[in-house]
Design a protein around this motif. Sequence first.
Motif, short mmCIF file in Angstrom:
data_model
loop_
_atom_site.label_atom_id
_atom_site.label_comp_id
_atom_site.label_asym_id
_atom_site.label_seq_id
_atom_site.Cartn_x
_atom_site.Cartn_y
_atom_site.Cartn_z
N MET A 129 5.78 13.40 -10.25
CA MET A 129 5.10 13.25 -11.53
C MET A 129 4.90 14.61 -12.21
SD MET A 129 4.81 10.07 -12.04
CE MET A 129 3.70 10.00 -13.46
N SER A 130 4.73 15.65 -11.42
CA SER A 130 4.58 16.99 -12.01
C SER A 130 5.88 17.44 -12.65
CB SER A 130 4.13 17.98 -10.93
OG SER A 130 2.86 17.63 -10.41
N PHE A 131 7.01 17.16 -11.99
CA PHE A 131 8.30 17.48 -12.61
C PHE A 131 8.52 16.64 -13.87
CE2 PHE A 131 9.54 19.03 -8.27
CZ PHE A 131 9.85 20.32 -8.65
N ALA A 132 8.11 15.37 -13.82
CA ALA A 132 8.24 14.51 -14.99
C ALA A 132 7.38 15.01 -16.14
CB ALA A 132 7.85 13.07 -14.63
N PHE A 133 6.19 15.51 -15.81
CA PHE A 133 5.29 16.07 -16.82
C PHE A 133 5.96 17.25 -17.53
CE2 PHE A 133 2.02 19.28 -17.84
CZ PHE A 133 1.22 18.55 -18.70
N TYR A 134 6.60 18.12 -16.76
CA TYR A 134 7.28 19.27 -17.36
C TYR A 134 8.52 18.83 -18.13
CZ TYR A 134 8.44 24.22 -17.78
OH TYR A 134 8.69 25.48 -18.27
N ALA A 135 9.24 17.84 -17.62
CA ALA A 135 10.46 17.38 -18.27
C ALA A 135 10.17 16.74 -19.62
CB ALA A 135 11.19 16.39 -17.37
N HIS A 136 8.98 16.18 -19.79
CA HIS A 136 8.62 15.58 -21.08
C HIS A 136 8.66 16.62 -22.18
CE1 HIS A 136 5.95 13.96 -24.26
NE2 HIS A 136 6.44 12.78 -23.87
N TRP A 137 8.35 17.88 -21.86
CA TRP A 137 8.44 18.95 -22.85
C TRP A 137 9.88 19.40 -23.03
CZ3 TRP A 137 9.74 24.21 -21.90
CH2 TRP A 137 9.64 25.02 -23.05
N TYR A 162 14.62 23.14 -19.63
CA TYR A 162 13.82 24.13 -18.90
C TYR A 162 13.27 23.58 -17.59
CZ TYR A 162 13.99 27.68 -22.53
OH TYR A 162 14.41 28.66 -23.40
N LEU A 163 13.36 22.27 -17.40
CA LEU A 163 13.04 21.73 -16.09
C LEU A 163 13.98 22.32 -15.04
CD1 LEU A 163 11.55 19.74 -14.19
CD2 LEU A 163 13.25 18.01 -14.84
N ILE A 185 13.15 30.19 -27.01
CA ILE A 185 11.91 29.45 -26.80
C ILE A 185 11.32 29.83 -25.45
CG2 ILE A 185 10.88 27.16 -26.55
CD1 ILE A 185 13.06 26.07 -28.36
N LEU A 186 10.04 30.19 -25.44
CA LEU A 186 9.39 30.58 -24.20
C LEU A 186 9.10 29.34 -23.36
CD1 LEU A 186 8.07 32.92 -22.60
CD2 LEU A 186 5.92 32.36 -23.77
N PRO A 187 9.62 29.26 -22.15
CA PRO A 187 9.33 28.11 -21.30
C PRO A 187 7.84 27.99 -21.01
CG PRO A 187 11.16 29.39 -20.41
CD PRO A 187 10.55 30.20 -21.52
N LEU A 188 7.31 26.79 -21.15
CA LEU A 188 5.88 26.58 -20.92
C LEU A 188 5.51 26.95 -19.49
CD1 LEU A 188 5.07 23.18 -22.70
CD2 LEU A 188 4.40 25.48 -23.40
N GLY A 189 4.43 27.70 -19.38
CA GLY A 189 3.88 27.99 -18.06
C GLY A 189 4.67 28.96 -17.23
#
Length: 502
Positions: A38-46, A50-51, A120-124
């Motif tokens: 779910m954490s990878f899915a959370f990042y992939a939504h953005w 960059y995932l 684009i700066l990758p989130l986090g």
Amino acid sequence: MTFSSPVFYLCFLPLSLLGFQIFGRLGRRGAIGFLAFMSFAFYAHWSRVYLLLLVGSIFFNFAITRMIVRFRASNRAATGWLVFGIASNLAALCYFKYLFPVLGFFSGHGLLNHDFGSVILPLGISFFTFTQIAYLVDLKQGAAEPEPLLSYSLFVTFFPHLIAGPILNHNEMMPQFRQERRYQLDRNDVALGLTWFTMGMFKKVMVADRISPIADAVFADTHTGMVNAWIGALTYSLQLYFDFSGYSDMAVGLARMFSIRFPLNFNSPYKASNIIDFWQRWHMTLTHYIMDYIYAPIQLRVSRSRLNAGKKISKKATATPEGFLHMVAWPMMLTMFLAGVWHGAGRQFLVFGLLHGTYLVIAHAWRIFVPNDSKLQKPLVRPVSIGITYLAVVVAEVFFRANSVHAALSVLSSMTGRSGFDHLTGHTTQILILVWLYAVIWLMPNTQELLGEEQKNDSPNWSILPHIRWRPNLPWWAAISTAFMISMFYSTAGSTFLYFQF
């Protein structure tokens, strides 16, 4: 997808809680595996592109951990792998965060005849990079143990902290992931976590987002009247306060819903009576990180250099001007310079870091050189000390918010009245909002105090309601439910947290 967006709290979070309850029946690996997915899915939504960067970073650093463990018997080889790992992590961070702004700066000043564009700066990226660097360092020093890939992945990606912290230490998190416990939702933790999350969401949506246009208007037109400039600077300081406080509450609350305890990251920093106290309250995990992994190594290197030169490193030597400059001032200024660089590539962030470095050097000099029995050591009235500290922080935050050093200096110049004076009567509503918010942050208990979750080593605070505590009863549920519904009504998908850009 941010914590305050409808898609998160109406879809992603309920699915995460339900899946944790279901997969938790399979035991520890089932629960950890589901949370990692779910954490990878959370990042992939953005960004699904960059995932790949996030996954590549995890596999690369996991491989480095295995090489460090494999060559532990050979200190030189293990050190080589550590240096390679740190350099590679920092190279990726510098590419995305600094390369194109620096090239753009050179191009804008005619030093390079080419438009390099931007990336684009990758989130986090700062947070998951720093988390993994710290783990590599501690693993090499024997302060950490190698972890299975699944646990390591969750440690790095757990979605409540992935985007903007807190910066997690493996010694705080890994033992929680190793526990052979019942991996099911605990109703007490869910109740507390949901309350914590809602309080943070209310701060973000109903305070930070509502007052942001006031600050934005001033920083968009920096040549303004003195009153308006002060209102803009003070409003931004409160926007940043409630935005980051709200995010920190939401992150801690989300983790608690899954019975994971995050370290506190925010503890009423505007109640600090000196700048050292401020940094022990603001972005607390970042402070711990830079002190442990930047300041301490610099100071150690300085101490070894002095010993090799036949100089003393005792407390008495520190209390001499030469010793203070070498062992306190230099490491502190370099550390805060790097902290400023971490916040961004613009020169305004360098000034922000150097200002705080100067503040800290002055504070440490005061503690060291002013005798305890001196009349100067008699403390100011606490509200005066807090006010002086806060104003120093506001000056630095002007650079933090401005688009350039020139724009920041223009705002500060307007605050002195050099751009003209305007009347208070045209700002009555804004002033009342400021007064109300200052009453909240200075006279009311903070979130962890309301929830009875203060750390034992917290600095003492005061409030007009010192004994009020949250309880899972009907009046509190009515208040929290109302706060959630109001926040949900005003929340928007496009709202982001200020620290997401770092």
